[in-house]
Design an enzyme around this catalytic site. Sequence first.
Site, PDB file in Angstrom:
ATOM      1  N   PHE A   1     -17.961  10.916   3.022  1.00 49.07           N
ATOM      2  CA  PHE A   1     -17.153  10.376   1.927  1.00 49.07           C
ATOM      3  C   PHE A   1     -17.425   8.886   1.771  1.00 49.07           C
ATOM      4  O   PHE A   1     -17.531   8.152   2.749  1.00 49.07           O
ATOM      5  CB  PHE A   1     -15.671  10.604   2.209  1.00 49.07           C
ATOM      6  CG  PHE A   1     -14.748   9.913   1.240  1.00 49.07           C
ATOM      7  CD1 PHE A   1     -14.379  10.519   0.055  1.00 49.07           C
ATOM      8  CD2 PHE A   1     -14.255   8.644   1.520  1.00 49.07           C
ATOM      9  CE1 PHE A   1     -13.530   9.893  -0.833  1.00 49.07           C
ATOM     10  CE2 PHE A   1     -13.405   8.002   0.638  1.00 49.07           C
ATOM     11  CZ  PHE A   1     -13.035   8.617  -0.547  1.00 49.07           C
TER      12      PHE A   1
ATOM     13  N   GLU B   1      -8.041  15.465   6.429  1.00 47.34           N
ATOM     14  CA  GLU B   1      -8.939  16.458   7.015  1.00 47.34           C
ATOM     15  C   GLU B   1      -8.287  17.153   8.213  1.00 47.34           C
ATOM     16  O   GLU B   1      -8.472  18.349   8.417  1.00 47.34           O
ATOM     17  CB  GLU B   1     -10.245  15.786   7.418  1.00 47.34           C
ATOM     18  CG  GLU B   1     -11.020  15.215   6.236  1.00 47.34           C
ATOM     19  CD  GLU B   1     -12.502  15.083   6.533  1.00 47.34           C
ATOM     20  OE1 GLU B   1     -12.818  14.560   7.619  1.00 47.34           O
ATOM     21  OE2 GLU B   1     -13.317  15.513   5.706  1.00 47.34           O
TER      22      GLU B   1
ATOM     23  N   GLY C   1      -5.228   4.423  -4.477  1.00 51.23           N
ATOM     24  CA  GLY C   1      -6.401   4.995  -5.130  1.00 51.23           C
ATOM     25  C   GLY C   1      -6.186   6.449  -5.475  1.00 51.23           C
ATOM     26  O   GLY C   1      -7.119   7.139  -5.875  1.00 51.23           O
TER      27      GLY C   1
ATOM     28  N   ASP D   1       0.859  -1.180   0.000  1.00 53.51           N
ATOM     29  CA  ASP D   1       0.000   0.000   0.000  1.00 53.51           C
ATOM     30  C   ASP D   1       0.894   1.228   0.000  1.00 53.51           C
ATOM     31  O   ASP D   1       2.061   1.166   0.385  1.00 53.51           O
ATOM     32  CB  ASP D   1      -0.893  -0.036   1.243  1.00 53.51           C
ATOM     33  CG  ASP D   1      -1.904   1.086   1.241  1.00 53.51           C
ATOM     34  OD1 ASP D   1      -2.174   1.634   0.156  1.00 53.51           O
ATOM     35  OD2 ASP D   1      -2.417   1.429   2.321  1.00 53.51           O
ATOM     36  N   LYS D   2       0.360   2.339  -0.452  1.00 58.25           N
ATOM     37  CA  LYS D   2       1.147   3.569  -0.450  1.00 58.25           C
ATOM     38  C   LYS D   2       1.034   4.289   0.887  1.00 58.25           C
ATOM     39  O   LYS D   2       2.000   4.450   1.616  1.00 58.25           O
ATOM     40  CB  LYS D   2       0.707   4.495  -1.592  1.00 58.25           C
ATOM     41  CG  LYS D   2       1.536   5.794  -1.656  1.00 58.25           C
ATOM     42  CD  LYS D   2       1.123   6.661  -2.821  1.00 58.25           C
ATOM     43  CE  LYS D   2      -0.143   7.430  -2.495  1.00 58.25           C
ATOM     44  NZ  LYS D   2       0.068   8.475  -1.465  1.00 58.25           N
ATOM     45  N   THR D   3      -0.205   4.683   1.217  1.00 62.95           N
ATOM     46  CA  THR D   3      -0.411   5.477   2.411  1.00 62.95           C
ATOM     47  C   THR D   3      -0.218   4.642   3.666  1.00 62.95           C
ATOM     48  O   THR D   3      -0.845   3.593   3.834  1.00 62.95           O
ATOM     49  CB  THR D   3      -1.821   6.092   2.407  1.00 62.95           C
ATOM     50  OG1 THR D   3      -1.993   6.851   1.215  1.00 62.95           O
ATOM     51  CG2 THR D   3      -2.022   6.986   3.626  1.00 62.95           C
TER      52      THR D   3
END
Length: 906
Positions: free
Chosen positions: A543, A501, A677, A391-393
């Site tokens: 979201f 956020e 994503g 995964d990236k994050t």
Amino acid sequence: MTDNIALQPVRHKKRHQNKHRNSCCPWSRCCGMGDFKPRTVWLGHPEKRDQRYPRNVINNQKYNFFTFLPGVLFNQFKYFFNLYFLLLACSQFVPELRLGALYTYWVPLGFVLIITIGREAVEEIRCFIRDKEVNSQIYSKLSTRGTVKVKSSGIQVGDLIIVEKNQRVPADMIFLRTSERNGSCFLRTDQLDGETDWKLRLPVACTQRLPTAADLLQIRSFVYAEEPNLDIHNFIGTFTREDGDPPVNESLSIENALWASTVIASGTVVGVVIYTGKELRSVMNTSNPRNKIGLFDLEVNCLTKILFGALVVVSLVMVALQHFAGRWYLQILRFILLFSNIVPISLRVNLDMGKMVYSWMIRRDSKIPGTVVKASTIPEQLGRISYLLTDKTGTLTQNEMVFRRLHLGTVAYGMDSMDEVQSHVFSAYTQPSHDLPASRAPAATKVRKSISSRVHDAVKAIALCHNVTPVYESNGITDQAEAEQHYEDACRVYQASSPDEVALVQWTESVGLTLVGRDQASMQLRTPGGQILNFTILQIFPFTYESRRMGVIVRDDSSGEISFYMKGADVVMAGIVQYNDWLEEECGNMAREGLRVLVVAKKSLSEEQYQDFEARYVQAKLSVHDRSLKVATVIESLEMEMELLCLTGVEDQLQTDVRPTLEILRNAGIKVWMLTGDKLETATCTAKNAHLVTRTQDIHLFRQGNAMKGYSLRRKTRRFLEMDNNDWQGMKPDNSIGYSTLYTMFPVFSLVLDKDVKSEVAMLYPELYKDLLKGRPLSFKTFLLWVLISIYQGSIIMYGALLLFESEFVHIVAISFTSLILTELLMVALTIQTWHWLMIVAELLSLACYIASLVFLHEFIDVYFLATLSFLWKVTVITLVSCLPLYILKYLRRRFSPPSYSKLTS
């Protein structure tokens, strides 16, 4: 808003295809649990259930008490390697094929099976213990007798369960109440969907307003829930209170759901159970445990088939030399049995025990503490990893966002110009609109007003459009109530489901507009001058992965103005905002800098417009059928011709050690694939910054609808996608099987402790890993080489014994057996790269076993002959001729064409 990949994309049309796969048992239909149906659940009254539901028991075991033995045996004998030895042993029940005592075939096979069954039993017991710990966790349940304790396995549909902070949610529940003053809670869902970001959940408004949790038992209310399904990102249901005047109906969505396996991150919650056991979302998304087999086992299985084929050919040749005389078909089978030891059963023992040792070493490795080996059947696969999906994050990056850019179309503000933004915000709240320097020209004044107003609108929108909640902690400065009352900055921390956020809200605070308070119904902002602005939250549109945007409708309490704010990905917002000629270009530019871009928009609503929308929205949310479509249609009626306010760009910092780690993996030949994503340009920039790809490396883009060009590219893509006789004998077979099981097992098994190089050297030179990826230790070339070595040594031992024996048959047995044992020990010694004291013990133990067994082999071996000088020199000559040439060849190879690891150890 994260870039993590969802657990499993779900299409509603496939729901019913999985109905019976997860039923409790084949006869569950008779128990009323065969079909998944919607349900009505009365709060605190499980006895009012309209159907039977499965017990809330988690079971991750592959077998049960009755299926364990048949299941293990089936999983073992479905592969040719194991089936070969079973058929070999079973053949000895046929008198015409029997070559020796039954125990000489069944004891080794039984020994192998005992090891395998024992290993599987240990894993099943460990899994049972883990499941028991989960099923035995104690929770508090609200009942007519007060608060009682109940085990997780004893929870039923309809129970009112209290879940404390940092406690696992035991079943799928509807969120009814929370102890948090802001009327919401956060979940950690990493054990459900792999995401580290917290998720915001809201209780049912009607039950949250009750004075105490005990009042949940005093009202007459129920939950209507959809049928169990796989979708963890959506839920459709309604809450009804019948004893109200008038009766209360509220729609329920994913915001009100607490799925099992998530963890409460804030406050204490009360929920009503709607799904249990096999109907849990987490269970339905978990595939059934299966028996795993590694690439090494598959290769051994393939080589076994080749050896068996060679065995059949040799047997046919032997019978052909006899001109197929007599019962030649039985002769073929007897020859196959005679030559069957070409595949040693001790190999099966060594493989299984080697896997157990590797698993034990992994668990005990101090460099990876806490590692759990859940499948001891494939530990060797860690040495042959070709692809690594990351995964990236939160993996390549720290998942800690920093605000970097505010873009208004005609002007952009970076980190070095944030003081200008702060000045615009300050002037918006401290200076009258007409109070401007007289020296400024009218045109300049108009431009300054326009930019200042636009900056203020953008900052205000960012400060309001989110799901962030400020929480005040004492931190030793003052008590919490006082800190919250006075909005103490030093005591405030932000809770949110996304670090994006938090970064945005922290940025608005830094430029002068601070979020100081929030609950389900209102928000409070503090201006640079200390004034508190109050806003009523009318609607929130959270979201989702499908919408890729979130929105909020708020009313300014001072002016009564109603504003609809929305932010989201540019691909969806481009069709929502008013036409402009800079959005796509600037989003691309910011993404190429590695920034995650959000588009912020606004729409002002009149009171009549909002009332009309609210009526349609509430009606759509109460729909049971096609609710998502109806709700989306109503919301989309607002998402038209919105004013584009700004673009925001936040940056996720790379992990400090990601570059050297990826460098090691790349040098080792492991291909790393990044999953995200994010926008394509952002992902590309992150990949380059992390050195996942080089700056000059070609990047092929595959877009939906685009044709792939180039034969070489199509070939590579396709390749990636395709990536799951009589008594004419010299040695009795019963003795040879005993030999292969007893005498050769310990030395060969000790090779699991061998190391080519030290771990420090392997980390320093990761290129050494490439040899494992090529599979050279068990390639067809290596296999053929060892076959030739075996033929050579076998010929030397047999023909050497024939040439050197004197007069009696038993002497050839003594010489050949002893030479075979010594050759075995010497070959193991020649193979070892790094000696371990257990290897020496194994060598001596194997020799000792042979010497001790001579007492029982007097029928075949003349013990007194072993003490003669003639025996000693003949065995020595045969052993030297058998091993010395191989040692010389190995020395020459190491001298003139050494393997890569030997260069580092020399």
